[in-house]
Write an enzyme that holds these catalytic residues in place. Structure first.
Site, PDB file in Angstrom:
ATOM      1  N   LYS A 191      39.552  43.344  30.066  1.00  0.00           N
ATOM      2  CA  LYS A 191      40.101  42.331  30.717  1.00  0.00           C
ATOM      3  C   LYS A 191      38.970  41.968  31.658  1.00  0.00           C
ATOM      4  O   LYS A 191      38.887  42.392  32.888  1.00  0.00           O
ATOM      5  CB  LYS A 191      41.307  42.413  31.659  1.00  0.00           C
ATOM      6  CG  LYS A 191      41.794  40.940  32.109  1.00  0.00           C
ATOM      7  CD  LYS A 191      42.781  40.713  33.067  1.00  0.00           C
ATOM      8  CE  LYS A 191      42.051  40.638  34.406  1.00  0.00           C
ATOM      9  NZ  LYS A 191      41.194  39.425  34.646  1.00  0.00           N
ATOM     10  N   GLU A 267      36.250  51.784  40.809  1.00  0.00           N
ATOM     11  CA  GLU A 267      34.931  51.606  41.495  1.00  0.00           C
ATOM     12  C   GLU A 267      35.203  50.330  42.061  1.00  0.00           C
ATOM     13  O   GLU A 267      35.489  49.325  41.724  1.00  0.00           O
ATOM     14  CB  GLU A 267      33.675  51.238  40.475  1.00  0.00           C
ATOM     15  CG  GLU A 267      33.577  52.355  39.363  1.00  0.00           C
ATOM     16  CD  GLU A 267      32.792  53.549  40.215  1.00  0.00           C
ATOM     17  OE1 GLU A 267      32.369  53.262  41.345  1.00  0.00           O
ATOM     18  OE2 GLU A 267      32.463  54.508  39.523  1.00  0.00           O
ATOM     19  N   CYS A 302      28.438  45.102  45.216  1.00  0.00           N
ATOM     20  CA  CYS A 302      29.369  45.929  45.844  1.00  0.00           C
ATOM     21  C   CYS A 302      28.476  47.020  46.622  1.00  0.00           C
ATOM     22  O   CYS A 302      28.628  47.150  47.636  1.00  0.00           O
ATOM     23  CB  CYS A 302      29.982  46.760  44.730  1.00  0.00           C
ATOM     24  SG  CYS A 302      28.798  47.284  43.389  1.00  0.00           S
ATOM     25  N   GLU A 401      34.172  43.716  54.441  1.00  0.00           N
ATOM     26  CA  GLU A 401      33.149  43.406  52.864  1.00  0.00           C
ATOM     27  C   GLU A 401      33.301  42.027  53.074  1.00  0.00           C
ATOM     28  O   GLU A 401      34.230  41.518  52.668  1.00  0.00           O
ATOM     29  CB  GLU A 401      33.621  43.927  51.726  1.00  0.00           C
ATOM     30  CG  GLU A 401      32.682  43.673  50.750  1.00  0.00           C
ATOM     31  CD  GLU A 401      33.218  44.136  49.317  1.00  0.00           C
ATOM     32  OE1 GLU A 401      34.429  44.048  48.787  1.00  0.00           O
ATOM     33  OE2 GLU A 401      32.404  44.906  48.586  1.00  0.00           O
TER      34      GLU A 401
HETATM   35  P1  NAD Z   1      38.903  41.693  42.379  1.00  0.00           P
HETATM   36  O1  NAD Z   1      39.655  42.936  42.653  1.00  0.00           O
HETATM   37  O2  NAD Z   1      39.624  40.536  42.824  1.00  0.00           O
HETATM   38  O3  NAD Z   1      39.309  41.536  40.702  1.00  0.00           O
HETATM   39  C1  NAD Z   1      38.644  42.622  39.700  1.00  0.00           C
HETATM   40  C2  NAD Z   1      39.529  42.358  38.589  1.00  0.00           C
HETATM   41  O4  NAD Z   1      40.748  42.726  38.773  1.00  0.00           O
HETATM   42  C3  NAD Z   1      39.497  40.984  37.784  1.00  0.00           C
HETATM   43  O5  NAD Z   1      39.376  41.203  36.420  1.00  0.00           O
HETATM   44  C4  NAD Z   1      40.949  40.391  38.406  1.00  0.00           C
HETATM   45  O6  NAD Z   1      41.300  39.471  37.425  1.00  0.00           O
HETATM   46  C5  NAD Z   1      41.697  41.809  38.294  1.00  0.00           C
HETATM   47  N1  NAD Z   1      42.765  41.629  39.207  1.00  0.00           N
HETATM   48  C6  NAD Z   1      42.943  40.861  40.538  1.00  0.00           C
HETATM   49  N2  NAD Z   1      44.226  40.983  40.922  1.00  0.00           N
HETATM   50  C7  NAD Z   1      44.816  41.764  40.229  1.00  0.00           C
HETATM   51  C8  NAD Z   1      46.191  42.315  39.959  1.00  0.00           C
HETATM   52  N3  NAD Z   1      46.969  41.829  41.008  1.00  0.00           N
HETATM   53  N4  NAD Z   1      46.593  43.212  39.021  1.00  0.00           N
HETATM   54  C9  NAD Z   1      45.629  43.409  38.046  1.00  0.00           C
HETATM   55  N5  NAD Z   1      44.462  42.960  38.052  1.00  0.00           N
HETATM   56  C10 NAD Z   1      44.012  42.147  39.094  1.00  0.00           C
HETATM   57  O7  NAD Z   1      37.630  41.804  42.551  1.00  0.00           O
HETATM   58  P2  NAD Z   1      36.543  40.715  42.397  1.00  0.00           P
HETATM   59  O8  NAD Z   1      36.647  39.452  43.380  1.00  0.00           O
HETATM   60  O9  NAD Z   1      36.296  40.324  40.770  1.00  0.00           O
HETATM   61  O10 NAD Z   1      34.964  41.308  42.409  1.00  0.00           O
HETATM   62  C11 NAD Z   1      34.611  41.808  43.746  1.00  0.00           C
HETATM   63  C12 NAD Z   1      34.921  42.939  44.245  1.00  0.00           C
HETATM   64  O11 NAD Z   1      34.457  43.994  43.368  1.00  0.00           O
HETATM   65  C13 NAD Z   1      34.234  43.615  45.527  1.00  0.00           C
HETATM   66  O12 NAD Z   1      35.189  44.234  46.336  1.00  0.00           O
HETATM   67  C14 NAD Z   1      33.032  44.593  44.963  1.00  0.00           C
HETATM   68  O13 NAD Z   1      32.651  45.449  46.014  1.00  0.00           O
HETATM   69  C15 NAD Z   1      33.901  45.040  43.845  1.00  0.00           C
HETATM   70  N6  NAD Z   1      32.914  45.511  43.080  1.00  0.00           N
HETATM   71  C16 NAD Z   1      32.567  47.211  42.993  1.00  0.00           C
HETATM   72  C17 NAD Z   1      31.696  47.561  42.139  1.00  0.00           C
HETATM   73  C18 NAD Z   1      31.398  49.147  41.978  1.00  0.00           C
HETATM   74  O14 NAD Z   1      30.862  49.596  41.053  1.00  0.00           O
HETATM   75  N7  NAD Z   1      31.920  49.931  43.093  1.00  0.00           N
HETATM   76  C19 NAD Z   1      31.007  46.823  41.392  1.00  0.00           C
HETATM   77  C20 NAD Z   1      30.876  45.304  41.387  1.00  0.00           C
HETATM   78  C21 NAD Z   1      31.938  44.800  42.120  1.00  0.00           C
END
Ligand code: NAD
Length: 503
Positions: A191, A267, A302, A401
């Site tokens: 997804k 992650e 991230c 963050e």
């Molecule tokens: P997010 O957590 O909002 O979304 C990530 C994924 O989760 C998306 O596909 C989203 O649709 C899904 N999601 C959102 N709400 C959900 C729910 N209630 N139930 C199930 N799935 C859900 O994150 P984002 O805004 O897409 O990305 C930014 C975040 O990702 C930042 O916190 C960043 O630090 C982190 N990130 C971490 C890494 C790593 O390797 N540690 C890499 C890239 C990004």
């Protein structure tokens, strides 16, 4: 090599066929439910694509297809050479279509085209190739026993994997998960983030062209609160590998607990430090790294090093140089090869970042470089680099963050204070240390509570090194390197009793 110009990339963009479907069981499909959602081009704010909002029937169908092909064994039990050859073909097909995919990703994510080209034409195929080549060079183990037994420790693919992805590095994050999962023999349901689904959909088509059996790679489009939740709660998914915010990562643990206890690899977020000790020379290379650590991908990274912890006696010189470098960053059209920073992913996200900047001012941080109002006045969701000084560890912008281009400098008076401030966070993803003294470098490398420490240069390592976080930045799961295979495999012990030796 075609001309590297804005006009060239605009013409590729004009000729693109953007996917409008989900991808289940080897087929481009419209979702069963009538619902759709729209994505926007963050550089213009205009609609870009309309995609299915996958509901329960679609999620079930994808998981069923993944399970059936896993059990049939055409991928999960294929000879190592077979999986290797298919993944190598996939790498070549990505190279073939890399330019188009890079333009597509630049349009949907707002990332500068030069970054998209590097990620998609170089890194992504190289990662598939790296894991493909690992497949027929990985041996299982035999435990030491008496001659009356042979005890084998075998690794088997875990089964049906789901991966739920963020929008900041769309195809690269998908690849960090998919390459080791497919190399292991798993079937996968992906997804992508709702803002950035397009390149993953194209990848699934290329996977079929590469000879990967239908059902092994499925892409479900839709928002997290619905499609993502359905995946998290599904009873026939064996593991979820998630990258995204810490808040949503926590939800995936709850989903697992309330469904089938699937394993969950996480992650998540970060608040990483960039530490400049007083013996470091403030060279142009160091200042470039400081700016890249904070502003690469508009800070939507991230491992962005937003907390820049600088020896107090170097602070003024450091600020002068960092502000000058930040001011020089070219913010603009992501398709322009001269652009260093594109827009934020959405207006909503820009507003969130802006509210952190306002909070920083209110809490008394010194604004050294304010976001350029002219850049923000146009269409799309542009924001320019921002620099704060005089941060203190308790301030909101030093703790939370931000995920935007907001660099903050904290001055420290000793090595131990630098270490205490660096570790004074709930997160633990990454850190950079600049020092001229190898002893200081090793002291910090060993004491920093995070998954990656970069010394004298900002880097996340390469595909050979694992990536993941301590504390609220991650679970024990790691992406990249041989360690990533551990997310998608389980061990089985086979103990064969043998007769006593006749001699
Ligand atoms: P997010 O957590 O909002 O979304 C990530 C994924 O989760 C998306 O596909 C989203 O649709 C899904 N999601 C959102 N709400 C959900 C729910 N209630 N139930 C199930 N799935 C859900 O994150 P984002 O805004 O897409 O990305 C930014 C975040 O990702 C930042 O916190 C960043 O630090 C982190 N990130 C971490 C890494 C790593 O390797 N540690 C890499 C890239 C990004």
């Amino acid at each position: 090599m075609p001309e590297q110009s804005l006009a060239n990339y605009q013409s590729i963009a004009a000729g693109l066929r953007l996917p409008e479907h989900a991808f289940i069981d080897g087929d481009i499909i419209t979702a069963r439910g009538a619902a759709v959602f729209q994505t926007l081009n963050p550089a213009t704010g205009m609609p870009l694509a309309t995609l299915p909002h996958c509901g329960p029937e679609d999620v079930d169908r994808a998981v069923r297809a993944a399970r059936q092909v896993f059990q049939a064994g055409s991928w999960s039990r294929a000879a190592p050479e077979v999986r290797k050859a298919a993944l190598l073909r996939l790498a070549d097909l990505i190279r073939r279509d890399g330019q188009k995919l890079a333009v597509m990703e630049s349009l949907e994510s707002g990332k500068p085209i030069t970054d998209c080209l590097n990620e998609i034409t170089v890194e992504v195929p190289d990662i598939f190739q790296w894991y493909a080549e690992l497949i027929d060079k990985s041996y299982d183990r035999i435990a030491p026993t008496a001659e009356t037994a042979c005890a084998m420790i075998l690794r088997e693919p875990i089964g049906v994997v789901a991966t739920v992805l963020p929008w900041n590095f769309p195809l690269l994050m998908a690849t960090w998960k998919l390459a080791p999962a497919l190399a292991s023999g798993c079937s996968v349901v992906v997804k992508p983030a709702e803002d950035t689904s397009l390149t993953a959909l194209c990848l699934a088509e290329l996977a079929v062209e590469a000879g990967i059996p239908a059902g092994v790679l499925n892409i479900l489009t839709g928002p997290g609160e619905t499609t993502g939740r359905l995946i998290g709660q599904h009873a026939d998914i064996d593991t979820v590998s998630f990258t995204g915010s810490t808040e949503v990562g926590r939800l995936f643990l709850q989903y697992a607990a309330s469904s089938n206890l699937k394993t969950v690899g996480l992650e998540m977020g970060g608040k990483s430090p960039f530490i400049v000790l007083d013996d470091a020379e403030l060279t142009p290379e160091l200042i470039d790294n400081a700016a890249m650590a904070a502003f690469w991908n508009g800070g939507q990274n991230c491992s962005a090093n937003m907390r820049q912890i600088v020896a107090r006696n170097r602070q003024d010189e450091y600020l002068e140089k960092v502000v000058a470098r930040a001011r020089a960053i070219r913010v603009g059209d992501p398709l322009d090869p001269g652009t260093e920073m594109g827009p934020m992913i959405s207006r909503q996200h820009r507003n969130r970042v802006q509210s952190f900047i306002d909070t920083g001012v209110k809490e008394g941080a010194r604004l050294m470089l304010a976001p350029d109002a002219e850049i923000m006045s146009g269409p799309g969701s542009f924001l320019a680099p921002t620099v704060f000084a005089d941060l203190t560890p308790g301030m909101t912008i030093a703790r939370e963050e931000i995920f935007g281009p907001v660099l903050g400098v904290l001055a420290v008076s000793s090595l131990e204070e630098a270490l205490t401030v660096a570790n004074g966070t709930e997160y633990g993803l990454h850190a950079t240390v600049y020092t001229g003294d190898l002893n200081h470098a090793m002291h910090f490398a060993r004491r920093l509570a995070c998954g990656t420490v970069a010394v004298n240069g900002f880097t996340e390592g390469d595909i050979k090194t694992p990536f993941g976080g301590y504390r609220k930045s991650g679970s024990l799961a790691r992406d990249k390197g041989i360690e990533a295979m551990g997310q998608y495999q389980q061990t089985k012990t086979v103990w064969i009793n043998l007769p006593e030796s006749a001699t």
